[in-house]
Design a protein around this motif. Sequence first.
Motif, PDB file in Angstrom:
ATOM      1  N   UNK A   1       2.128  38.564  32.927  1.00 50.23           N
ATOM      2  CA  UNK A   1       1.923  39.722  34.006  1.00 50.23           C
ATOM      3  C   UNK A   1       0.759  40.537  33.734  1.00 50.23           C
ATOM      4  N   UNK A   2       0.532  41.076  32.612  1.00 50.40           N
ATOM      5  CA  UNK A   2      -0.383  41.019  32.681  1.00 50.40           C
ATOM      6  C   UNK A   2      -1.874  41.234  32.378  1.00 50.40           C
TER       7      UNK A   2
ATOM      8  N   UNK B   1      -0.857  44.590  45.877  1.00 51.92           N
ATOM      9  CA  UNK B   1      -0.125  43.863  44.422  1.00 51.92           C
ATOM     10  C   UNK B   1      -0.289  44.908  42.888  1.00 51.92           C
ATOM     11  N   UNK B   2      -0.419  45.805  42.965  1.00 47.28           N
ATOM     12  CA  UNK B   2      -1.191  46.139  42.140  1.00 47.28           C
ATOM     13  C   UNK B   2      -0.004  47.457  41.740  1.00 47.28           C
TER      14      UNK B   2
ATOM     15  N   UNK C   1       6.700  46.341  38.294  1.00 42.64           N
ATOM     16  CA  UNK C   1       7.299  45.141  37.230  1.00 42.64           C
ATOM     17  C   UNK C   1       6.941  45.651  35.610  1.00 42.64           C
ATOM     18  N   UNK C   2       5.959  46.326  35.167  1.00 47.72           N
ATOM     19  CA  UNK C   2       5.868  46.693  34.127  1.00 47.72           C
ATOM     20  C   UNK C   2       6.388  47.652  33.427  1.00 47.72           C
ATOM     21  N   UNK C   3       6.407  48.950  34.179  1.00 49.11           N
ATOM     22  CA  UNK C   3       7.513  49.999  34.344  1.00 49.11           C
ATOM     23  C   UNK C   3       8.721  49.501  33.951  1.00 49.11           C
ATOM     24  N   UNK C   4       9.414  48.652  34.864  1.00 48.53           N
ATOM     25  CA  UNK C   4      10.585  47.694  34.433  1.00 48.53           C
ATOM     26  C   UNK C   4      11.028  46.774  33.054  1.00 48.53           C
ATOM     27  N   UNK C   5       9.897  46.316  33.265  1.00 46.93           N
ATOM     28  CA  UNK C   5       9.697  45.203  31.478  1.00 46.93           C
ATOM     29  C   UNK C   5       9.752  46.920  30.396  1.00 46.93           C
ATOM     30  N   UNK C   6       9.163  48.163  30.152  1.00 52.94           N
ATOM     31  CA  UNK C   6       8.958  48.821  29.209  1.00 52.94           C
ATOM     32  C   UNK C   6      10.439  49.328  29.751  1.00 52.94           C
TER      33      UNK C   6
END
Length: 86
Positions: free
Chosen positions: A14-15, A73-74, A80-85
């Motif tokens: 994802x990153x 998309x960004x 998604x990145x914020x939810x993963x953190x």
Amino acid sequence: MSLPSDRPIFLERAAYRRRRLQDAARLLPIVTILAMLLPIWLLPVLLSGAAGMVIVFSIWLVVIVISAALHVRLGRAAREAAADEL
């Protein structure tokens, strides 16, 4: 010689995708300028009339659509990145 760190060598998928999307967003203005100027430099007679305006505005419309798709998309990747953190 440097000591190995605890950080992984490879980025997670994802990153990696998010960074490539950011790269694409950074390159879009340069590609746009080239897409607008190359036809004018190479085929000035073809682009001197109404057909030229249609071509220029078609390129402009394609750039708007690509920009909107990158934005969506960004935004999704950032959420998604914020939810993963969390």
